[in-house]
Design a protein around this motif. Structure first.
Motif, PDB file in Angstrom:
ATOM      1  N   HIS A  62       0.831  -1.202   0.000  1.00 50.58           N
ATOM      2  CA  HIS A  62       0.000   0.000   0.000  1.00 50.58           C
ATOM      3  C   HIS A  62       0.869   1.257   0.000  1.00 50.58           C
ATOM      4  O   HIS A  62       0.559   2.234  -0.694  1.00 50.58           O
ATOM      5  CB  HIS A  62      -0.931   0.020   1.219  1.00 50.58           C
ATOM      6  N   ARG A  63       1.966   1.237   0.781  1.00 49.99           N
ATOM      7  CA  ARG A  63       2.869   2.399   0.795  1.00 49.99           C
ATOM      8  C   ARG A  63       3.509   2.596  -0.578  1.00 49.99           C
ATOM      9  O   ARG A  63       3.670   3.733  -1.051  1.00 49.99           O
ATOM     10  CB  ARG A  63       3.952   2.212   1.859  1.00 49.99           C
ATOM     11  N   ALA A  64       3.878   1.501  -1.211  1.00 52.09           N
ATOM     12  CA  ALA A  64       4.458   1.607  -2.555  1.00 52.09           C
ATOM     13  C   ALA A  64       3.442   2.170  -3.543  1.00 52.09           C
ATOM     14  O   ALA A  64       3.776   2.999  -4.389  1.00 52.09           O
ATOM     15  CB  ALA A  64       4.941   0.232  -3.020  1.00 52.09           C
ATOM     16  N   GLN A  65       2.188   1.728  -3.430  1.00 52.72           N
ATOM     17  CA  GLN A  65       1.149   2.246  -4.323  1.00 52.72           C
ATOM     18  C   GLN A  65       0.892   3.728  -4.063  1.00 52.72           C
ATOM     19  O   GLN A  65       0.661   4.492  -5.004  1.00 52.72           O
ATOM     20  CB  GLN A  65      -0.137   1.434  -4.158  1.00 52.72           C
ATOM     21  N   ASP A  66       0.933   4.142  -2.790  1.00 48.91           N
ATOM     22  CA  ASP A  66       0.796   5.567  -2.478  1.00 48.91           C
ATOM     23  C   ASP A  66       1.899   6.368  -3.173  1.00 48.91           C
ATOM     24  O   ASP A  66       1.645   7.431  -3.745  1.00 48.91           O
ATOM     25  CB  ASP A  66       0.883   5.804  -0.969  1.00 48.91           C
ATOM     26  N   TRP A  67       3.111   5.837  -3.126  1.00 43.65           N
ATOM     27  CA  TRP A  67       4.252   6.505  -3.752  1.00 43.65           C
ATOM     28  C   TRP A  67       4.048   6.598  -5.266  1.00 43.65           C
ATOM     29  O   TRP A  67       4.256   7.654  -5.868  1.00 43.65           O
ATOM     30  CB  TRP A  67       5.537   5.733  -3.434  1.00 43.65           C
ATOM     31  N   LEU A  68       3.616   5.503  -5.871  1.00 42.62           N
ATOM     32  CA  LEU A  68       3.399   5.494  -7.314  1.00 42.62           C
ATOM     33  C   LEU A  68       2.228   6.395  -7.715  1.00 42.62           C
ATOM     34  O   LEU A  68       2.283   7.081  -8.740  1.00 42.62           O
ATOM     35  CB  LEU A  68       3.138   4.062  -7.789  1.00 42.62           C
ATOM     36  N   ASP A  69       1.156   6.407  -6.918  1.00 40.68           N
ATOM     37  CA  ASP A  69       0.009   7.254  -7.226  1.00 40.68           C
ATOM     38  C   ASP A  69       0.400   8.728  -7.279  1.00 40.68           C
ATOM     39  O   ASP A  69      -0.169   9.505  -8.048  1.00 40.68           O
ATOM     40  CB  ASP A  69      -1.097   7.063  -6.173  1.00 40.68           C
ATOM     41  N   THR A 119      12.125  -9.230  -3.480  1.00 46.48           N
ATOM     42  CA  THR A 119      10.996  -9.399  -2.556  1.00 46.48           C
ATOM     43  C   THR A 119       9.868  -8.439  -2.894  1.00 46.48           C
ATOM     44  O   THR A 119       8.680  -8.806  -2.847  1.00 46.48           O
ATOM     45  CB  THR A 119      11.465  -9.169  -1.106  1.00 46.48           C
ATOM     46  N   PHE A 120      10.231  -7.203  -3.223  1.00 50.29           N
ATOM     47  CA  PHE A 120       9.229  -6.200  -3.559  1.00 50.29           C
ATOM     48  C   PHE A 120       8.391  -6.639  -4.762  1.00 50.29           C
ATOM     49  O   PHE A 120       7.153  -6.572  -4.735  1.00 50.29           O
ATOM     50  CB  PHE A 120       9.902  -4.864  -3.859  1.00 50.29           C
ATOM     51  N   ILE A 121       9.056  -7.086  -5.821  1.00 46.97           N
ATOM     52  CA  ILE A 121       8.323  -7.506  -7.023  1.00 46.97           C
ATOM     53  C   ILE A 121       7.407  -8.684  -6.707  1.00 46.97           C
ATOM     54  O   ILE A 121       6.250  -8.725  -7.134  1.00 46.97           O
ATOM     55  CB  ILE A 121       9.312  -7.866  -8.155  1.00 46.97           C
ATOM     56  N   ARG A 122       7.918  -9.652  -5.928  1.00 46.42           N
ATOM     57  CA  ARG A 122       7.112 -10.825  -5.582  1.00 46.42           C
ATOM     58  C   ARG A 122       5.894 -10.435  -4.750  1.00 46.42           C
ATOM     59  O   ARG A 122       4.775 -10.866  -5.038  1.00 46.42           O
ATOM     60  CB  ARG A 122       7.981 -11.826  -4.808  1.00 46.42           C
ATOM     61  N   ARG A 123       6.088  -9.591  -3.736  1.00 44.66           N
ATOM     62  CA  ARG A 123       4.975  -9.206  -2.866  1.00 44.66           C
ATOM     63  C   ARG A 123       3.975  -8.310  -3.598  1.00 44.66           C
ATOM     64  O   ARG A 123       2.761  -8.398  -3.381  1.00 44.66           O
ATOM     65  CB  ARG A 123       5.504  -8.508  -1.614  1.00 44.66           C
ATOM     66  N   PHE A 124       4.482  -7.440  -4.459  1.00 46.72           N
ATOM     67  CA  PHE A 124       3.582  -6.550  -5.216  1.00 46.72           C
ATOM     68  C   PHE A 124       2.668  -7.377  -6.115  1.00 46.72           C
ATOM     69  O   PHE A 124       1.454  -7.154  -6.167  1.00 46.72           O
ATOM     70  CB  PHE A 124       4.394  -5.565  -6.048  1.00 46.72           C
ATOM     71  N   GLN A 125       3.247  -8.338  -6.812  1.00 47.03           N
ATOM     72  CA  GLN A 125       2.444  -9.169  -7.711  1.00 47.03           C
ATOM     73  C   GLN A 125       1.471 -10.051  -6.933  1.00 47.03           C
ATOM     74  O   GLN A 125       0.317 -10.240  -7.359  1.00 47.03           O
ATOM     75  CB  GLN A 125       3.345 -10.031  -8.587  1.00 47.03           C
ATOM     76  N   LYS A 126       1.881 -10.566  -5.780  1.00 45.23           N
ATOM     77  CA  LYS A 126       0.988 -11.395  -4.969  1.00 45.23           C
ATOM     78  C   LYS A 126      -0.200 -10.572  -4.456  1.00 45.23           C
ATOM     79  O   LYS A 126      -1.344 -11.030  -4.456  1.00 45.23           O
ATOM     80  CB  LYS A 126       1.751 -11.995  -3.799  1.00 45.23           C
ATOM     81  N   ALA A 127       0.070  -9.323  -4.034  1.00 42.56           N
ATOM     82  CA  ALA A 127      -0.984  -8.486  -3.451  1.00 42.56           C
ATOM     83  C   ALA A 127      -1.935  -7.930  -4.492  1.00 42.56           C
ATOM     84  O   ALA A 127      -3.146  -7.847  -4.269  1.00 42.56           O
ATOM     85  CB  ALA A 127      -0.350  -7.336  -2.662  1.00 42.56           C
ATOM     86  N   THR A 128      -1.430  -7.537  -5.656  1.00 43.92           N
ATOM     87  CA  THR A 128      -2.249  -6.819  -6.645  1.00 43.92           C
ATOM     88  C   THR A 128      -2.582  -7.631  -7.887  1.00 43.92           C
ATOM     89  O   THR A 128      -3.510  -7.277  -8.623  1.00 43.92           O
ATOM     90  CB  THR A 128      -1.526  -5.540  -7.113  1.00 43.92           C
ATOM     91  N   GLY A 129      -1.818  -8.698  -8.130  1.00 37.96           N
ATOM     92  CA  GLY A 129      -2.010  -9.457  -9.364  1.00 37.96           C
ATOM     93  C   GLY A 129      -1.284  -8.869 -10.552  1.00 37.96           C
ATOM     94  O   GLY A 129      -1.402  -9.374 -11.671  1.00 37.96           O
ATOM     95  N   GLU A 130      -0.515  -7.788 -10.331  1.00 35.60           N
ATOM     96  CA  GLU A 130       0.211  -7.121 -11.410  1.00 35.60           C
ATOM     97  C   GLU A 130       1.665  -6.901 -11.007  1.00 35.60           C
ATOM     98  O   GLU A 130       1.988  -6.755  -9.822  1.00 35.60           O
ATOM     99  CB  GLU A 130      -0.409  -5.752 -11.713  1.00 35.60           C
ATOM    100  N   LEU A 131       2.553  -6.845 -11.995  1.00 33.03           N
ATOM    101  CA  LEU A 131       3.921  -6.406 -11.749  1.00 33.03           C
ATOM    102  C   LEU A 131       3.918  -4.901 -11.488  1.00 33.03           C
ATOM    103  O   LEU A 131       3.054  -4.179 -12.003  1.00 33.03           O
ATOM    104  CB  LEU A 131       4.803  -6.720 -12.957  1.00 33.03           C
ATOM    105  N   PRO A 132       4.865  -4.389 -10.707  1.00 31.92           N
ATOM    106  CA  PRO A 132       4.901  -2.948 -10.444  1.00 31.92           C
ATOM    107  C   PRO A 132       4.963  -2.112 -11.722  1.00 31.92           C
ATOM    108  O   PRO A 132       4.313  -1.067 -11.817  1.00 31.92           O
ATOM    109  CB  PRO A 132       6.174  -2.768  -9.607  1.00 31.92           C
ATOM    110  N   SER A 133       5.722  -2.584 -12.700  1.00 31.02           N
ATOM    111  CA  SER A 133       5.844  -1.821 -13.945  1.00 31.02           C
ATOM    112  C   SER A 133       4.521  -1.747 -14.692  1.00 31.02           C
ATOM    113  O   SER A 133       4.172  -0.704 -15.278  1.00 31.02           O
ATOM    114  CB  SER A 133       6.910  -2.447 -14.849  1.00 31.02           C
TER     115      SER A 133
END
Length: 329
Positions: free
Chosen positions: A220-227, A249-263
């Motif tokens: 969620h913090r990463a998404q706030d930063w990206l938003d 770890t970030f890429i793995r957790r981001f994809q697990k939580a959102t279903g998408e890669l950060p990019s």
């Protein structure tokens, strides 16, 4: 009243939640009021027979019409809480009718557990969907041929839409309005009802809402930063460090939580912002593309089409045909 452009059925049946019926009905009614000389939707409360329907809250209502030969462009399936086996036995005519409507081109939207009707009709076999979290495990056992997306608040698969909560159902209705009427009208209604106070005011993020329905606070913090910084260049290593994770770890957790890669999530943010500008400004496509973070119009157009199936020029021409020849350079 002038003829409506789209026919919408809101399916009601014993045990359906009134809130998921009437919130959608009122939203489509609001869309009609925005364009009184060009009605967009004719909405029917649709029941399987001429008997009163007993809603979940205890009230009884009658449908406007019964399921039959009438074809619809969109069918909304109300949320349900109860014994699924019992309700399918009460309404055995619904699944084959729904399959027929889908085969004729209707889009199907299951609000929360309402998606079980689409699963029961067999039109989701091999596809993806989400549902209300309390019913997820039951549906996984009942319909094993469907990929149930636990971490997604809204899922679209081959013209079948699903959501997994009350807020997500409103996002889904707004998303459907965008599909039928374009982002300008949908964004206007979204601003009026303040469907998510976390959203940035000048970005139309209807299609992003589903990526926030998880419990990973770090993501969620990463998404706030990206938003807030979606127009800037993204360095995954830097972003991962900001939230105290390794890049892997970030890429793995981001994809697990959102279903998408950060990019890919970043691309969605940029495209949603661009769609808002295409519909509400006269800026050139090049200016808009650079404004949301792309260095050249070719890269912007390629990503935009991959997420919307149309180019920025085509998207704008559909919304504002009278302006497209002067603003698309």
């Amino acid at each position: 009243m002038p003829d409506a452009k789209w026919r919408v059925a809101l399916l009601i049946y014993n045990g359906a939640w009134a809130s998921t019926v009437f919130s959608s009905l009122e939203l489509f009614h609001s869309a009609n009021l925005r364009q009184p000389k060009d009605q967009q939707f004719h909405c029917d409360l649709l029941s399987s027979d001429n008997q009163p329907v007993q809603l979940y809250g205890g009230h009884s209502i009658n449908g406007d019409t019964m399921i039959g030969e009438q074809s619809y462009d969109l069918i909304i399936l109300a949320h349900y809480w109860g014994d699924f086996e019992q309700v399918t036995q009460q309404h055995p005519e619904i699944p084959p009718w729904l399959a027929q409507q889908y085969a004729q081109g209707a889009r199907i939207a299951g609000i929360n557990s309402g998606i079980f009707w689409a699963a029961e009709a067999g039109i989701l076999n091999g596809g993806r969907a989400t549902t209300y979290w309390r019913h997820l495990r039951e549906f996984e056992q009942r319909y094993p041929d469907i990929q149930w997306q636990a971490n997604q608040a809204s899922v679209e698969h081959a013209g079948i839409y699903s959501s997994n909560g009350q807020n997500a159902s409103m996002d889904l209705s707004l998303h459907l309005l965008e599909k039928f009427c374009g982002p300008s009208l949908a964004a206007s209604l979204a601003r009026d009802i303040s469907f998510d106070s976390r959203r940035i005011n000048d970005v139309n993020l209807i299609n992003i809402a589903g990526f926030r329905q998880h419990r990973d606070l770090g993501i969620h913090r990463a998404q706030d930063w990206l938003d807030e910084r979606y127009t800037e260049s993204l360095e995954l290593q830097h972003l991962a460090k900001q939230i105290g994770m390794s890049k892997r770890t970030f890429i793995r957790r981001f994809q697990k939580a959102t279903g998408e890669l950060p990019s890919r999530y970043l691309q969605r943010l940029r495209v949603e912002a661009a769609k808002h500008s295409l519909g509400n400004t006269q800026d050139s496509i090049k200016t808009i593309g650079m404004g949301v973070g792309y260095r050249d119009v070719s890269s912007f157009s390629k990503v935009f089409k991959s997420l919307t199936d149309v180019t920025p020029r085509e998207f704008r021409s559909r919304l504002r045909p009278s302006h497209s020849h002067t603003t698309s350079k």
